[in-house]
Design a protein around this motif. Structure first.
Motif, PDB file in Angstrom:
ATOM      1  N   ASP A  78       7.085  -6.317  -4.162  1.00  0.00           N
ATOM      2  CA  ASP A  78       7.642  -6.380  -3.005  1.00  0.00           C
ATOM      3  C   ASP A  78       5.542  -6.601  -2.283  1.00  0.00           C
ATOM      4  O   ASP A  78       5.012  -5.649  -1.896  1.00  0.00           O
ATOM      5  CB  ASP A  78       8.315  -5.844  -2.189  1.00  0.00           C
ATOM      6  CG  ASP A  78       8.257  -6.159  -0.697  1.00  0.00           C
ATOM      7  OD1 ASP A  78       8.160  -7.066  -0.199  1.00  0.00           O
ATOM      8  OD2 ASP A  78       9.481  -5.666   0.418  1.00  0.00           O
ATOM      9  N   SER A  95       4.750  -8.213   0.295  1.00  0.00           N
ATOM     10  CA  SER A  95       4.640  -7.718   1.498  1.00  0.00           C
ATOM     11  C   SER A  95       4.763  -6.158   2.196  1.00  0.00           C
ATOM     12  O   SER A  95       4.416  -5.381   3.483  1.00  0.00           O
ATOM     13  CB  SER A  95       6.334  -7.742   3.028  1.00  0.00           C
ATOM     14  OG  SER A  95       7.131  -7.395   1.552  1.00  0.00           O
ATOM     15  N   GLN A  96       4.755  -5.386   1.243  1.00  0.00           N
ATOM     16  CA  GLN A  96       4.685  -3.903   0.967  1.00  0.00           C
ATOM     17  C   GLN A  96       3.007  -3.350   0.827  1.00  0.00           C
ATOM     18  O   GLN A  96       2.655  -2.041   0.696  1.00  0.00           O
ATOM     19  CB  GLN A  96       5.675  -2.887   0.404  1.00  0.00           C
ATOM     20  CG  GLN A  96       6.699  -3.220   0.936  1.00  0.00           C
ATOM     21  CD  GLN A  96       7.003  -2.841   2.365  1.00  0.00           C
ATOM     22  OE1 GLN A  96       7.217  -2.345   2.452  1.00  0.00           O
ATOM     23  NE2 GLN A  96       7.993  -3.532   3.234  1.00  0.00           N
ATOM     24  N   ARG A 146       2.865   3.994  -2.348  1.00  0.00           N
ATOM     25  CA  ARG A 146       2.395   3.475  -1.382  1.00  0.00           C
ATOM     26  C   ARG A 146       1.191   2.788  -1.983  1.00  0.00           C
ATOM     27  O   ARG A 146       0.409   3.093  -2.875  1.00  0.00           O
ATOM     28  CB  ARG A 146       0.969   4.907  -0.572  1.00  0.00           C
ATOM     29  CG  ARG A 146       2.222   5.307   0.498  1.00  0.00           C
ATOM     30  CD  ARG A 146       1.025   6.615   0.951  1.00  0.00           C
ATOM     31  NE  ARG A 146       0.793   7.170  -0.385  1.00  0.00           N
ATOM     32  CZ  ARG A 146      -0.148   8.051  -0.001  1.00  0.00           C
ATOM     33  NH1 ARG A 146      -0.793   7.950   0.579  1.00  0.00           N
ATOM     34  NH2 ARG A 146       0.160   9.231  -1.459  1.00  0.00           N
ATOM     35  N   ASN A 192       7.765   0.673  -6.125  1.00  0.00           N
ATOM     36  CA  ASN A 192       8.014   0.260  -4.670  1.00  0.00           C
ATOM     37  C   ASN A 192       8.200   1.243  -3.722  1.00  0.00           C
ATOM     38  O   ASN A 192       7.866   0.574  -2.718  1.00  0.00           O
ATOM     39  CB  ASN A 192       9.353  -1.395  -4.341  1.00  0.00           C
ATOM     40  CG  ASN A 192       8.622  -2.504  -4.993  1.00  0.00           C
ATOM     41  OD1 ASN A 192       7.513  -3.277  -4.815  1.00  0.00           O
ATOM     42  ND2 ASN A 192       9.748  -3.383  -5.389  1.00  0.00           N
ATOM     43  N   GLN A 193       8.291   2.016  -4.171  1.00  0.00           N
ATOM     44  CA  GLN A 193       8.855   3.190  -3.504  1.00  0.00           C
ATOM     45  C   GLN A 193       7.126   3.789  -3.345  1.00  0.00           C
ATOM     46  O   GLN A 193       7.545   5.124  -2.297  1.00  0.00           O
ATOM     47  CB  GLN A 193       9.477   4.147  -4.431  1.00  0.00           C
ATOM     48  CG  GLN A 193      11.516   3.738  -4.507  1.00  0.00           C
ATOM     49  CD  GLN A 193      11.964   3.004  -3.859  1.00  0.00           C
ATOM     50  OE1 GLN A 193      11.738   3.383  -2.494  1.00  0.00           O
ATOM     51  NE2 GLN A 193      12.362   1.146  -4.006  1.00  0.00           N
ATOM     52  N   ARG A 214      -0.622  -2.877   0.871  1.00  0.00           N
ATOM     53  CA  ARG A 214      -1.353  -2.923   1.617  1.00  0.00           C
ATOM     54  C   ARG A 214      -2.724  -3.757   1.603  1.00  0.00           C
ATOM     55  O   ARG A 214      -3.324  -2.973   0.572  1.00  0.00           O
ATOM     56  CB  ARG A 214      -2.008  -0.947   1.384  1.00  0.00           C
ATOM     57  CG  ARG A 214      -3.123  -0.959   2.810  1.00  0.00           C
ATOM     58  CD  ARG A 214      -3.412   0.658   3.218  1.00  0.00           C
ATOM     59  NE  ARG A 214      -4.453   0.900   3.905  1.00  0.00           N
ATOM     60  CZ  ARG A 214      -5.043   1.559   3.922  1.00  0.00           C
ATOM     61  NH1 ARG A 214      -5.245   2.332   2.754  1.00  0.00           N
ATOM     62  NH2 ARG A 214      -6.662   1.945   4.085  1.00  0.00           N
TER      63      ARG A 214
END
Length: 182
Positions: A80, A82-83, A65, A62-63, A85
């Motif tokens: 996550d 939602s994170q 990209r 999660n940290q 892309r």
């Protein structure tokens, strides 16, 4: 939403196959018990990260990209969603984004990538791409989605769930799936 999903939701189709879980699907459809799992993985470029990545837990990812495919659901990846892309239209674009450093990792189910190599000779892991399973994730479960519009939806779900469990217990389900997923 893919056409077959829309058609199932509206009741024009009775069942859509191979759906991973998310809250929207759980609300819009009756989801059967899972009948197979795939291994969520992260893929990185060894050219961008020659020393690898220090990933010990899913939260470590999660940290970073993260990139994924447009319209895909990554809820079962323990990250996550939602994170992520989600702009790539295919795996080829994901590889290019990752090799160019626009993503630290892209997310994929390992068996899907292996399937492209076996069936079409396309190796998305060539050229310095490294695949690793997401730590602690025991597999993304896949279900059938039954239209809530079907008058016997609950009975269909009960019958399918009962048979999936029976086939799982007897080893028959694994035997059938091994021919496709291994």
């Amino acid at each position: 939403m893919p056409a077959y999903v829309f058609e199932t939701k509206s009741g024009n189709y009775d069942i859509a196959l191979s759906a991973s879980y998310n809250e929207e699907r759980d609300r819009d459809f009756l989801l059967t018990d899972y009948y197979y799992t795939l291994q969520p993985s992260y893929i990185y470029s060894t050219q961008q990260h020659p020393n690898g990545l220090n990933i010990e837990t899913a939260d470590d990812i999660n940290q970073l990209r993260m990139c994924g495919l447009l319209g895909y659901n990554y809820t079962g990846f323990s990250v996550d969603d939602s994170q992520v892309r989600k702009s790539a239209k295919d795996f080829k674009q994901l590889v290019k984004q990752t090799q160019a450093g626009r993503c630290d990792v892209f997310l994929a189910r390992y068996e899907i990538l292996a399937g492209f190599k076996a069936a079409q000779g396309i190796d998305y892991l060539a050229g310095g791409m490294q695949v690793e399973p997401i730590p602690g994730n025991m597999g993304d479960k896949f279900h059938m989605m039954i239209s809530r519009e079907h008058p016997e939806a609950n009975e269909i779900k009960a019958l399918l769930d009962q048979n999936f469990e029976s086939m799982r217990q007897s080893g028959q389900l694994k035997s059938i799936l091994d021919g496709y997923l291994d």
